[in-house]
Design an enzyme around this catalytic site. Structure first.
Site, PDB file in Angstrom:
ATOM      1  N   TYR A   1       0.845  -1.207   0.000  1.00  0.00           N
ATOM      2  CA  TYR A   1       0.000   0.000   0.000  1.00  0.00           C
ATOM      3  C   TYR A   1       0.883   1.260   0.000  1.00  0.00           C
ATOM      4  O   TYR A   1       0.726   2.142  -0.856  1.00  0.00           O
ATOM      5  CB  TYR A   1      -0.938  -0.020   1.209  1.00  0.00           C
ATOM      6  CG  TYR A   1      -1.678   1.275   1.448  1.00  0.00           C
ATOM      7  CD1 TYR A   1      -2.720   1.674   0.606  1.00  0.00           C
ATOM      8  CD2 TYR A   1      -1.343   2.111   2.518  1.00  0.00           C
ATOM      9  CE1 TYR A   1      -3.401   2.875   0.829  1.00  0.00           C
ATOM     10  CE2 TYR A   1      -2.012   3.296   2.748  1.00  0.00           C
ATOM     11  CZ  TYR A   1      -3.038   3.676   1.904  1.00  0.00           C
ATOM     12  OH  TYR A   1      -3.704   4.859   2.130  1.00  0.00           O
TER      13      TYR A   1
ATOM     14  N   LYS B   1       1.364   4.023  -3.006  1.00  0.00           N
ATOM     15  CA  LYS B   1       1.012   5.433  -2.760  1.00  0.00           C
ATOM     16  C   LYS B   1       2.219   6.333  -3.057  1.00  0.00           C
ATOM     17  O   LYS B   1       2.061   7.431  -3.587  1.00  0.00           O
ATOM     18  CB  LYS B   1       0.528   5.630  -1.313  1.00  0.00           C
ATOM     19  CG  LYS B   1      -0.807   4.975  -0.984  1.00  0.00           C
ATOM     20  CD  LYS B   1      -2.003   5.546  -1.746  1.00  0.00           C
ATOM     21  CE  LYS B   1      -2.411   6.905  -1.234  1.00  0.00           C
ATOM     22  NZ  LYS B   1      -3.671   7.355  -1.933  1.00  0.00           N
TER      23      LYS B   1
HETATM   24  N1  LIG Z   1      -8.318   5.468   5.491  1.00  0.00           N
HETATM   25  C1  LIG Z   1      -7.193   5.848   6.089  1.00  0.00           C
HETATM   26  O1  LIG Z   1      -6.937   5.573   7.272  1.00  0.00           O
HETATM   27  C2  LIG Z   1      -6.189   6.680   5.322  1.00  0.00           C
HETATM   28  C3  LIG Z   1      -5.007   7.052   5.946  1.00  0.00           C
HETATM   29  C4  LIG Z   1      -4.091   7.823   5.234  1.00  0.00           C
HETATM   30  C5  LIG Z   1      -4.361   8.213   3.927  1.00  0.00           C
HETATM   31  N2  LIG Z   1      -5.516   7.809   3.336  1.00  0.00           N
HETATM   32  C6  LIG Z   1      -5.761   8.237   1.946  1.00  0.00           C
HETATM   33  O2  LIG Z   1      -6.859   9.133   1.971  1.00  0.00           O
HETATM   34  C7  LIG Z   1      -7.600   9.021   0.746  1.00  0.00           C
HETATM   35  C8  LIG Z   1      -9.074   8.831   1.050  1.00  0.00           C
HETATM   36  O3  LIG Z   1      -9.207   7.639   1.812  1.00  0.00           O
HETATM   37  P1  LIG Z   1     -10.652   7.107   2.257  1.00  0.00           P
HETATM   38  O4  LIG Z   1     -10.467   6.389   3.557  1.00  0.00           O
HETATM   39  O5  LIG Z   1     -11.662   8.216   2.151  1.00  0.00           O
HETATM   40  O6  LIG Z   1     -10.910   6.027   1.114  1.00  0.00           O
HETATM   41  P2  LIG Z   1     -12.193   5.079   0.924  1.00  0.00           P
HETATM   42  O7  LIG Z   1     -13.213   5.369   1.977  1.00  0.00           O
HETATM   43  O8  LIG Z   1     -11.666   3.704   0.757  1.00  0.00           O
HETATM   44  O9  LIG Z   1     -12.799   5.607  -0.462  1.00  0.00           O
HETATM   45  C9  LIG Z   1     -12.183   5.373  -1.691  1.00  0.00           C
HETATM   46  C10 LIG Z   1     -13.259   5.451  -2.759  1.00  0.00           C
HETATM   47  O10 LIG Z   1     -12.646   5.251  -4.046  1.00  0.00           O
HETATM   48  C11 LIG Z   1     -13.499   4.397  -4.803  1.00  0.00           C
HETATM   49  N3  LIG Z   1     -12.798   3.745  -5.897  1.00  0.00           N
HETATM   50  C12 LIG Z   1     -12.221   2.491  -5.931  1.00  0.00           C
HETATM   51  N4  LIG Z   1     -11.755   2.237  -7.154  1.00  0.00           N
HETATM   52  C13 LIG Z   1     -12.027   3.296  -7.943  1.00  0.00           C
HETATM   53  C14 LIG Z   1     -11.815   3.597  -9.312  1.00  0.00           C
HETATM   54  N5  LIG Z   1     -11.201   2.740 -10.140  1.00  0.00           N
HETATM   55  N6  LIG Z   1     -12.247   4.803  -9.790  1.00  0.00           N
HETATM   56  C15 LIG Z   1     -12.866   5.657  -8.977  1.00  0.00           C
HETATM   57  N7  LIG Z   1     -13.121   5.440  -7.667  1.00  0.00           N
HETATM   58  C16 LIG Z   1     -12.699   4.267  -7.153  1.00  0.00           C
HETATM   59  C17 LIG Z   1     -13.957   3.418  -3.748  1.00  0.00           C
HETATM   60  O11 LIG Z   1     -15.038   2.633  -4.217  1.00  0.00           O
HETATM   61  P3  LIG Z   1     -15.195   1.127  -3.614  1.00  0.00           P
HETATM   62  O12 LIG Z   1     -15.410   1.284  -2.145  1.00  0.00           O
HETATM   63  O13 LIG Z   1     -16.377   0.593  -4.357  1.00  0.00           O
HETATM   64  O14 LIG Z   1     -13.907   0.417  -3.943  1.00  0.00           O
HETATM   65  C18 LIG Z   1     -14.328   4.361  -2.615  1.00  0.00           C
HETATM   66  O15 LIG Z   1     -15.628   4.904  -2.778  1.00  0.00           O
HETATM   67  C19 LIG Z   1      -6.947   7.878  -0.029  1.00  0.00           C
HETATM   68  O16 LIG Z   1      -6.036   8.405  -0.960  1.00  0.00           O
HETATM   69  C20 LIG Z   1      -6.176   7.113   1.019  1.00  0.00           C
HETATM   70  O17 LIG Z   1      -5.046   6.438   0.490  1.00  0.00           O
HETATM   71  C21 LIG Z   1      -6.438   7.076   4.007  1.00  0.00           C
END
Ligand SMILES: NC(=O)c1ccc[n+]([C@@H]2O[C@H](COP(=O)([O-])OP(=O)(O)OC[C@H]3O[C@@H](n4cnc5c(N)ncnc54)[C@H](OP(=O)(O)O)[C@@H]3O)[C@@H](O)[C@H]2O)c1
Length: 295
Positions: A134, A138
């Site tokens: 992951y 990233k």
């Molecule tokens: N969550 C954490 O703790 C965390 C920590 C640090 C950084 N981040 C970063 O913060 C950002 C937001 O994270 P989040 O937790 O809000 O993510 P999330 O809740 O997992 O949301 C990601 C969204 O992207 C959609 N997606 C998947 N494949 C796609 C595609 N091919 N085209 C368009 N959309 C697509 C997903 O749909 P599906 O659900 O149907 O796959 C989901 O709705 C990300 O860049 C992540 O790496 C997250």
């Protein structure tokens, strides 16, 4: 301006929907799947042609990329797809923005670090040393955007939670309500981030055009430091679920496919000085999220 939000049905994407209500700009919310009751245009960001098409059709000036492959453990056995979504797809977005002279706002993670342990808050120019797939994908995403020639803002964040989707806060709300006892690791510290706060910061920067001349990488989490154990204690306290005995334990008790750093705190000086953004203390934001969840 016209703003495209990708991954709009995820945690951060949903918060972008909330904070952008009443904007002077026009927001288009997209995701790869449709969710009932959500106004969402279908867009798979792994397709450069699809991205180019919507950018052209909607005359997009800014993309906020909230889409990603976020399952850290599953990524270890799904490297190709993880690379496609976390590294190649952001490149597609950057290419499309470069072609129209637009801006890409992208989200990255503290997981780009970890292989080179540190014990003071980490600045943006520290070399990436991911410990798992992951984090590696990233980091590749960041590099692809930086090499694209497009204007970009990359926000590295950590421990994201919200009212939406699956996250640590919602899991612990459930466990502390149903289990008499719970062990949580106290030997990994970092800072939780309420996705609403990050979305608000991004919205403010776009709405007030603060990005001009400020292309680069920025760190944004909430303020403060805690362990997952402390985080859980506060989740239980703020939700009034005091019946569960929460005990500190070591990481060895919960073996995981990816090595997590013992200390993972981001230094937010640059984002505060450049954009004047407000960064709330982690417990203040946690209280707000739990209040919203209880409504
Ligand atoms: N969550 C954490 O703790 C965390 C920590 C640090 C950084 N981040 C970063 O913060 C950002 C937001 O994270 P989040 O937790 O809000 O993510 P999330 O809740 O997992 O949301 C990601 C969204 O992207 C959609 N997606 C998947 N494949 C796609 C595609 N091919 N085209 C368009 N959309 C697509 C997903 O749909 P599906 O659900 O149907 O796959 C989901 O709705 C990300 O860049 C992540 O790496 C997250």
């Amino acid at each position: 301006m016209n703003i495209l939000v990708t991954g709009a049905n995820g945690q951060l994407g949903n918060e972008m929907r909330i904070v952008s209500k009443g904007s002077k700009d026009v927001y288009f919310f997209t995701d790869v799947v449709e969710v009932e009751g959500q106004n969402t245009t279908m867009l798979d960001i792994t397709s450069l042609e699809a991205v180019r098409q919507i950018v052209s059709d909607c005359e997009i000036n800014v993309i906020v990329n909230c889409a990603a492959y976020t399952n850290v453990d599953k990524a270890e056995t799904d490297q190709d797809f993880c690379e496609l979504l976390n590294a190649k797809a952001p490149k597609n977005l950057a290419i499309a923005m470069k072609e129209v002279g637009g801006l890409l706002v992208h989200i990255s993670t503290d997981y780009v670090f970890g292989g080179d342990p540190y014990n003071t808050p980490c600045k943006e120019d520290k070399k990436g040393t991911p410990t798992g797939v992951y984090g590696l994908t990233k980091l590749h995403g960041e590099q692809n955007i930086q090499n694209s020639g497009a204007d970009y803002l990359i926000f590295r964040t950590a421990w994201l939670y919200s009212e939406f989707g699956k996250n640590f806060v919602k899991t612990m709300l459930n466990l502390t309500a149903t289990k008499p006892q719970l062990k949580v690791v106290f030997d990994q510290v970092g800072t939780p981030t309420y996705a609403y706060d990050l979305a608000k910061a991004i919205f403010d920067i776009i709405e007030n055009r603060k990005y001009t001349g400020n292309t680069g990488i920025y760190h944004y989490s909430n303020e403060g430091v805690c362990s997952w154990y402390d985080f859980t204690k506060m989740i239980a306290e703020y939700s009034g679920q005091t019946g569960c005995d929460i005990l500190p334990c070591h990481s060895e008790e919960f073996p995981s496919p990816v090595k997590r750093p013992a200390y993972s705190v981001l230094d937010k000086t640059k984002v505060k000085e450049t954009f004047g953004v407000n960064v709330p203390y982690w417990t203040d934001s946690l209280k707000k999220c739990i209040n919203n969840l209880s409504k």
